[in-house]
Design a protein around this motif. Structure first.
Motif, PDB file in Angstrom:
ATOM      1  N   SER A 124      13.404   2.987 -19.876  1.00 53.64           N
ATOM      2  CA  SER A 124      13.468   1.617 -20.399  1.00 53.64           C
ATOM      3  C   SER A 124      12.083   1.009 -20.553  1.00 53.64           C
ATOM      4  O   SER A 124      11.881   0.101 -21.371  1.00 53.64           O
ATOM      5  CB  SER A 124      14.322   0.738 -19.474  1.00 53.64           C
ATOM      6  N   LYS A 170      12.086   0.250 -25.542  1.00 55.66           N
ATOM      7  CA  LYS A 170      12.492  -1.139 -25.337  1.00 55.66           C
ATOM      8  C   LYS A 170      13.821  -1.467 -25.998  1.00 55.66           C
ATOM      9  O   LYS A 170      14.483  -2.437 -25.620  1.00 55.66           O
ATOM     10  CB  LYS A 170      11.421  -2.084 -25.882  1.00 55.66           C
ATOM     11  N   ASN A 171      14.222  -0.676 -26.967  1.00 52.77           N
ATOM     12  CA  ASN A 171      15.480  -0.945 -27.660  1.00 52.77           C
ATOM     13  C   ASN A 171      16.008   0.354 -28.262  1.00 52.77           C
ATOM     14  O   ASN A 171      15.318   1.383 -28.279  1.00 52.77           O
ATOM     15  CB  ASN A 171      15.299  -2.011 -28.744  1.00 52.77           C
ATOM     16  N   ASP A 172      17.223   0.291 -28.768  1.00 49.76           N
ATOM     17  CA  ASP A 172      17.875   1.485 -29.314  1.00 49.76           C
ATOM     18  C   ASP A 172      17.151   2.019 -30.546  1.00 49.76           C
ATOM     19  O   ASP A 172      17.121   3.230 -30.784  1.00 49.76           O
ATOM     20  CB  ASP A 172      19.331   1.168 -29.668  1.00 49.76           C
ATOM     21  N   THR A 173      16.561   1.121 -31.320  1.00 53.63           N
ATOM     22  CA  THR A 173      15.875   1.548 -32.545  1.00 53.63           C
ATOM     23  C   THR A 173      14.725   2.495 -32.231  1.00 53.63           C
ATOM     24  O   THR A 173      14.485   3.470 -32.957  1.00 53.63           O
ATOM     25  CB  THR A 173      15.347   0.320 -33.315  1.00 53.63           C
ATOM     26  N   THR A 233      21.243   5.351 -28.590  1.00 54.84           N
ATOM     27  CA  THR A 233      20.978   4.216 -27.704  1.00 54.84           C
ATOM     28  C   THR A 233      20.144   4.656 -26.505  1.00 54.84           C
ATOM     29  O   THR A 233      20.124   5.839 -26.137  1.00 54.84           O
ATOM     30  CB  THR A 233      22.282   3.589 -27.175  1.00 54.84           C
TER      31      THR A 233
END
Length: 669
Positions: free
Chosen positions: A486, A490-493, A527
């Motif tokens: 994480s 920072k994000n799924d993209t 994800t």
């Protein structure tokens, strides 16, 4: 002029010293240094030593991107000489410190590039030299680590001619090699069994087996010898022995296992239907072994059954066997055995179950589900992720020695002349068949202990220490992995747009699970949560799960009657025809017994350079956040060790196989 202080640490390994000339170049965003002769001593760079040299440049070369190192033959020497640099630290004139993890053998005179320790995904690696070195590293890795097919229908492996053909970075250390070779070569002598290794005779009495077993014991193996005939211990092993992976809660009896209420005693006015509804009936079904072509040992056909075992949880929380059928198809010559049968009818039935369990354990639970999958995870990592990638830094400690130990397993255990091939009931053609059947049963959920326990209905079974410790260990690993990944994703993209990460999982899906979508193994990651769970499974498989099914092999199989890997006579087709004499004729011959004893002794031993889970002597991470997460991970593992030790003080048979202090980071034995 500006000065850079370069500090080089040589690894504390046997033969890590080099007598050659070493040269270093610094490469930054604004330029590069000249190639500088690194000469901390007159002739050598010493094992375990840390020393410094000053590299001068006319102007600052900006933020450091990489270093180049090469080792050249000294004019006064007449032999080649390897070197194992651990890491390089560079102090810039601006006061910044850059760390370069290396941990590689340098054996040639080529230029080797190493990236600064900050983890970078490819889409944030924006310097042209950084990207170039990344591409060159993966190109070389693609040549060094090639996929191969050992047997059709099972996970692929790494192509190599033998252990010495592997890249040096993944070979055993000198210490590991010395200890492994010595134990393998002297195992029979160490167990004082060498004079028995060629005997094709049967065992004439239990005292003779006891005399052999007495040569080497553990506390648990002694307990096994004393209690192996007892029904309560027979049931206990399905939960906390070396194969806790088959038992499941039974809500409906299989059609091919016609057990009725009048056949079994459940300790009161309870019916099977009532007890199943309460969750007190359990089943072990060895259907994967059905019809397996068995081995020929000492010129004799061997026997391996595909039993069904029914167990009952009693009010005092013991798991007791209540019925055993040794073949899958009900028939007059396939009686169902019960505890009320004669002593040797019942004991013989249990021996056939234990033999089936050991064969299922060795090929499916142990070899396939830990060793072969760990190799797939490792080869895909080494082919697809450069050293600077955060997932490489996270997972590389969990690949240590795996490629060589698997290479040795293929050479000495399951090859045409391997111990398993020669002395196991499922050896020879049976190995291929069982491995293929086993892979077809592997699902993603079965590799994730929380899902697996739930799917088998075992959430609340008492005294199930594999589950208790395994779920806690999974949770600790998951929190660590989630924290690290994480931080970088920072994000799924960001997960979706990392082609190196996607190639890693794509290769695992293709080469580990042969592109079978029904396994549930992801073909790609969409994800962060998916990525975290999969990486947790990888680390758990390579560390905790392997320890759970490997470390206790001698504990539970050292006393051969408890876990015979082969049997020489078919099971009784009529009750009342067994005796101690028929049991002894059924057990493995002397040579098969001592060869398997020697093998499980070897496979249960840790080397002196083993690395416990969570210990990372190679410092691949340099950023504060992951380093802090490692400390938290280690603290949580110590707390689990303390809890396990406290629990074990009250147990007759301590369960230690998932104690972080004794399990290793990787599949290395």
């Amino acid at each position: 002029m500006v000065n850079y202080t370069v500090t080089v640490a040589t690894g504390d390994l046997a033969f890590a010293t080099t007598l050659h000339n070493v040269y270093i170049k610094l490469v930054g965003t604004d330029g590069e240094s000249t190639r500088t002769w690194y000469k901390p001593l007159k002739l050598s760079i010493i094992r375990g030593a840390v020393s410094s040299v000053t590299v001068s440049c006319p102007d600052s070369i900006g933020k450091l991107v990489l270093i180049e190192i090469d080792k050249q033959h000294h004019t006064l020497l007449f032999f080649e000489n390897s070197w194992f640099p651990a890491k390089v630290e560079v102090r810039s004139p601006e006061g910044d410190t850059y760390n370069f993890p290396i941990y590689r053998w340098i054996t040639d005179n080529e230029v080797h590039r190493f990236r600064e320790g900050t983890a970078l995904r490819i889409f944030e690696d924006d310097h042209h030299l950084g990207r170039y070195s990344r591409e060159q590293e993966l190109k070389q890795r693609g040549e060094d680590y090639c996929w191969d097919v050992y047997l059709e229908g099972i996970p692929h492996c790494m192509r190599s001619e033998g252990p010495r053909d592997l890249p040096e970075e993944v070979q055993f250390s000198f210490t590991k090699t010395k200890e492994f070779v010595l134990t393998a070569a002297t195992g029979l002598a160490e167990l004082k069994l060498k004079e028995l290794s060629d005997s094709t005779d049967n065992w004439h009495d239990m005292d003779a087996i006891d005399r052999v077993f007495s040569c080497k014991r553990t506390d648990i193996s002694e307990y096994v010898q004393e209690h192996w005939k007892e029904d309560a211990f027979f049931g206990y092993q399905f939960l906390n022995g070396i194969n806790p992976m088959l038992i499941q809660r039974c809500s409906v009896l299989p059609n091919n296992f016609p057990v009725s209420d009048d056949m079994v005693s459940l300790g009161g006015p309870h019916s099977l239907a009532d007890e199943m509804e309460k969750g007190n009936i359990f089943l072990c079904d060895y259907k994967r072994l059905d019809g397996l072509k068995t081995n020929i040992i000492n010129g004799m056909k061997q026997y391996l059954m595909a039993p069904l075992v029914l167990l009952h949880k009693t009010p005092d929380d013991q798991l007791m066997p209540i019925a055993i059928q040794l073949k899958q198809t009900p028939a007059d010559d396939n009686p169902i055995f019960f505890p009320t049968d004669s002593e040797y009818d019942w004991l013989t039935a249990k021996i056939f179950v234990r033999s089936a369990d050991f064969n299922e354990h060795e090929l499916n639970v142990h070899l396939l589900r830990t060793h072969l999958l760990a190799e797939v995870f490792a080869v895909s990592l080494l082919r697809n992720l450069p050293m600077v990638h955060p997932l490489y830094k996270l997972l590389v400690p969990h690949t240590r020695y795996t490629l060589q130990i698997n290479n040795l397993a293929r050479s000495f255990l399951i090859s045409k002349t391997g111990v398993f091939t020669k002395f196991a009931a499922s050896g020879g053609k049976g190995v291929k068949t069982l491995l293929k059947r086993s892979l077809s049963s592997v699902t993603y959920r079965s590799l994730c202990i929380p899902d697996d326990i739930a799917d088998r209905g075992l959430e609340d079974v008492p005294k199930f220490y594999y589950r208790d410790d395994g779920l806690k260990l999974w949770d600790i690993i998951h929190r660590y992995v989630q924290g690290v990944l994480s931080f970088y994703y920072k994000n799924d993209t960001e997960v979706q747009k990392d082609p190196e990460l996607q190639k890693w999982i794509s290769d695992i899906f293709e080469h580990g699970f042969l592109s079978h979508a029904g396994t549930g193994i992801p073909e790609s990651f969409t994800t962060v949560a998916e990525l975290v769970k999969f990486v947790t499974m990888v680390i758990f498989t390579c560390s905790g799960q392997h320890s759970a099914v490997n470390t206790g092999q001698f504990d539970y199989a050292g006393w051969m009657p408890n876990n015979p890997l082969t049997l020489q006579r078919p099971p009784p087709t009529t009750k009342g025809t067994t005796s101690e004499a028929t049991m002894l004729k059924t057990l493995p011959a002397i040579n098969a017994t001592v060869q398997i004893m020697s093998t499980v002794w070897l496979l249960s031993r840790q080397s002196t350079d083993s690395v416990p889970l969570g210990e990372y002597p190679e410092e691949h991470f340099s950023q504060t956040n992951p380093c802090d997460l490692i400390k938290n991970f280690q603290r949580a593992l110590r707390e689990l060790t303390e809890a396990i030790n406290a629990r074990n003080k009250s147990l007759d048979v301590p369960y230690t196989y998932l104690d972080p202090k004794v399990l290793e980071n990787s599949v290395d034995i």
